[in-house]
Write a protein that holds these residues in place. Structure first.
Motif, PDB file in Angstrom:
ATOM      1  N   TRP A 159     -32.084 -22.545  53.657  1.00  0.00           N
ATOM      2  CA  TRP A 159     -32.769 -23.811  53.921  1.00  0.00           C
ATOM      3  C   TRP A 159     -33.675 -23.621  55.127  1.00  0.00           C
ATOM      4  O   TRP A 159     -33.268 -23.744  56.277  1.00  0.00           O
ATOM      5  N   SER A 160     -34.947 -23.314  54.891  1.00  0.00           N
ATOM      6  CA  SER A 160     -35.848 -22.977  55.986  1.00  0.00           C
ATOM      7  C   SER A 160     -36.877 -24.064  56.282  1.00  0.00           C
ATOM      8  O   SER A 160     -37.539 -24.018  57.313  1.00  0.00           O
TER       9      SER A 160
ATOM     10  N   VAL B 230     -49.766 -25.459  51.763  1.00  0.00           N
ATOM     11  CA  VAL B 230     -48.314 -25.296  51.840  1.00  0.00           C
ATOM     12  C   VAL B 230     -47.936 -25.210  53.311  1.00  0.00           C
ATOM     13  O   VAL B 230     -48.765 -24.921  54.169  1.00  0.00           O
ATOM     14  N   ASN B 231     -46.685 -25.454  53.622  1.00  0.00           N
ATOM     15  CA  ASN B 231     -46.290 -25.629  55.023  1.00  0.00           C
ATOM     16  C   ASN B 231     -46.272 -24.351  55.837  1.00  0.00           C
ATOM     17  O   ASN B 231     -46.265 -24.404  57.068  1.00  0.00           O
ATOM     18  N   ASP B 232     -46.227 -23.200  55.196  1.00  0.00           N
ATOM     19  CA  ASP B 232     -46.144 -21.956  55.959  1.00  0.00           C
ATOM     20  C   ASP B 232     -47.513 -21.315  56.176  1.00  0.00           C
ATOM     21  O   ASP B 232     -47.613 -20.152  56.569  1.00  0.00           O
TER      22      ASP B 232
ATOM     23  N   ASP C 118     -39.342 -24.947  50.709  1.00  0.00           N
ATOM     24  CA  ASP C 118     -38.449 -25.327  51.800  1.00  0.00           C
ATOM     25  C   ASP C 118     -37.101 -24.607  51.727  1.00  0.00           C
ATOM     26  O   ASP C 118     -36.381 -24.525  52.723  1.00  0.00           O
ATOM     27  N   ALA C 119     -36.742 -24.135  50.548  1.00  0.00           N
ATOM     28  CA  ALA C 119     -35.539 -23.307  50.395  1.00  0.00           C
ATOM     29  C   ALA C 119     -35.935 -21.896  49.967  1.00  0.00           C
ATOM     30  O   ALA C 119     -35.194 -21.210  49.270  1.00  0.00           O
TER      31      ALA C 119
ATOM     32  N   ASN D 238     -46.347 -28.396  45.696  1.00  0.00           N
ATOM     33  CA  ASN D 238     -46.568 -29.221  46.881  1.00  0.00           C
ATOM     34  C   ASN D 238     -46.184 -28.438  48.131  1.00  0.00           C
ATOM     35  O   ASN D 238     -45.697 -27.301  48.047  1.00  0.00           O
ATOM     36  N   ASN D 239     -46.383 -29.036  49.282  1.00  0.00           N
ATOM     37  CA  ASN D 239     -46.170 -28.321  50.536  1.00  0.00           C
ATOM     38  C   ASN D 239     -44.705 -28.075  50.861  1.00  0.00           C
ATOM     39  O   ASN D 239     -44.386 -27.285  51.758  1.00  0.00           O
ATOM     40  N   HIS D 240     -43.779 -28.706  50.136  1.00  0.00           N
ATOM     41  CA  HIS D 240     -42.349 -28.496  50.374  1.00  0.00           C
ATOM     42  C   HIS D 240     -41.690 -27.626  49.301  1.00  0.00           C
ATOM     43  O   HIS D 240     -40.466 -27.469  49.306  1.00  0.00           O
TER      44      HIS D 240
END
Length: 409
Positions: free
Chosen positions: A149-150, A232-234, A180-181, A175-177
């Protein structure tokens, strides 16, 4: 007109024999409905925040966001015991790196089991989803029980079954999440959605897999869903490549190719975009230009997500662009979020004939169990969407608790 709209003969082998199957032409005047809703996230928690204890040169201990002068921060395990010890030593409440979500409203719900928890948020709007021939949403969270879970969200895999139970047929996973895992969570999400019988578009084991459309047939009409993310979030490593799992980027070259590949196989192409600036109802001129190019490339509708607030709707040459539906279900809320919209597309063999705008509750605790708005609350939101749509050249009239846009080519 796509070739399959005429009588099409497909040959296949069955029991060693060549058999001809005739695909019937859609009945003239026949219609189906597609209901699309906004972002869905139901992790109901965020990952444990990082906690650090700094000793500054003055000898005064404190918890800081940055590296202290002359001393490297000491990491503490993200457990309640560590938090209690640090707060007692500092005589203050810790501010954590997850402050944004700690300021959010988390409903205070409790449940007997995982199935009850997973189904809970759908009880107020399941009829809206089930009554549609096709129900579509953006899934704003990975579905995994133990992947690393990052990011901000990770939702138990039981939620895939709840999506199917509520009547959702297909989700956008671009999506941007989505990561997330991490990569394992992305693949877990695909696995659990397929196990539950829910379609998905926008992510895959590699770029080619992620670009595949999800095609659904209802009432003799075939509908393809494609999904893309603007970011994306990263910072970019979560986008799929020819040799890496991930999210399909909102690359106009890919989008045109994907539409062209599926255009003659279906009656209707719906494109989902995860795009725009969060918490803004404004539509940037560049976003409109991008949408118009995608429609000109052969898409029949664009369904927008990500801003967390609803935006106006545009119709161009009989093709609707829903720039944002806002939220639908979220595991937490913010006081600056607002009520949202769902849209119902009435679809015939000739395209969209009508679009209904359906106000959905989204303030306070409502995101934990949204429901269709009525009365003054519905009209207030519809008046806002009507004004914003007028600014995009689209006429919306209000009929009772819904807005109506007559679509004609």
């Amino acid at each position: 007109m796509p070739a399959f709209r005429d009588y099409v003969v497909r040959t296949f082998l069955a029991a060693g024999l060549a058999v001809a199957a005739v695909v019937p032409q859609p009945v003239i005047g026949q219609q189906i409905t597609i209901v699309a809703v906004g972002d869905i996230e139901w992790s109901r928690a965020t990952k444990p925040p990082a906690m650090y204890y700094d000793a500054a040169p003055s000898g005064r201990s404190n918890v800081l966001w940055h590296r202290g002068d002359g001393w490297i921060r000491v990491p503490y395990a993200a457990t309640q015991d560590s938090r209690d010890v640090l707060e007692a030593a500092l005589d203050t409440t810790l501010i954590t790196e997850d402050a944004h979500h700690l300021r959010a409203h988390h409903y205070g719900l409790s449940f007997e089991d995982g199935q009850e928890e997973a189904r809970y948020p759908f009880h107020g709007a399941a009829d809206l989803l089930r009554d549609a021939d096709i129900a579509f949403a953006n899934l704003e969270t990975p579905l995994s029980d133990d992947a690393r879970w990052s990011g901000a969200f990770r939702t138990p895999s039981a939620f895939a079954d709840a999506l199917a139970w509520a009547g959702i047929d297909v989700v956008a996973t671009a999506n941007n999440h989505s990561l997330d895992a991490e990569g394992e969570g992305l693949l877990d999400t695909i696995h659990h959605l397929r196990r539950a019988g829910v379609g998905h578009a926008g992510t895959g084991r590699d770029l080619a897999d992620a670009r595949r459309p999800w095609i659904i047939e209802r009432g003799g009409l075939r509908v393809a869903f494609l999904a893309y993310a603007q970011f994306v979030n990263d910072g970019g490593s979560s986008f799929a490549t020819p040799s890496q799992s991930g999210v399909v980027p909102m690359d106009p070259l890919l989008i045109r190719e994907d539409i062209a590949r599926v255009r003659d196989r279906v009656d209707f192409v719906a494109v989902s975009f995860h795009w725009g600036i969060e918490n803004s109802q404004d539509v940037h001129p560049g976003m409109r230009d991008f949408a118009h190019d995608v429609l000109d490339a052969g898409a029949d509708a664009i369904l927008g997500h990500h801003p967390h607030v609803p935006r106006g709707i545009e119709v161009r040459d009989g093709k609707p662009v829903v720039y944002s539906m806002g939220n639908f279900i979220f595991g937490h809320g913010h006081d600056y979020w607002m009520d949202n919209i769902a849209v119902r597309l009435h679809l015939s063999a000739e395209g969209v004939t009508r679009l209904d705008v359906l106000p959905i509750a989204g303030r306070g605790d409502a995101l934990s169990q949204p429901y269709p708005l009525e009365g003054e609350a519905a009209r207030t939101l519809l008046e806002d969407i009507r004004a914003r749509s007028a600014g995009l050249g689209t006429t919306l009239r209000i009929e009772g608790n819904a807005g109506v846009i007559d679509v004609s080519r």
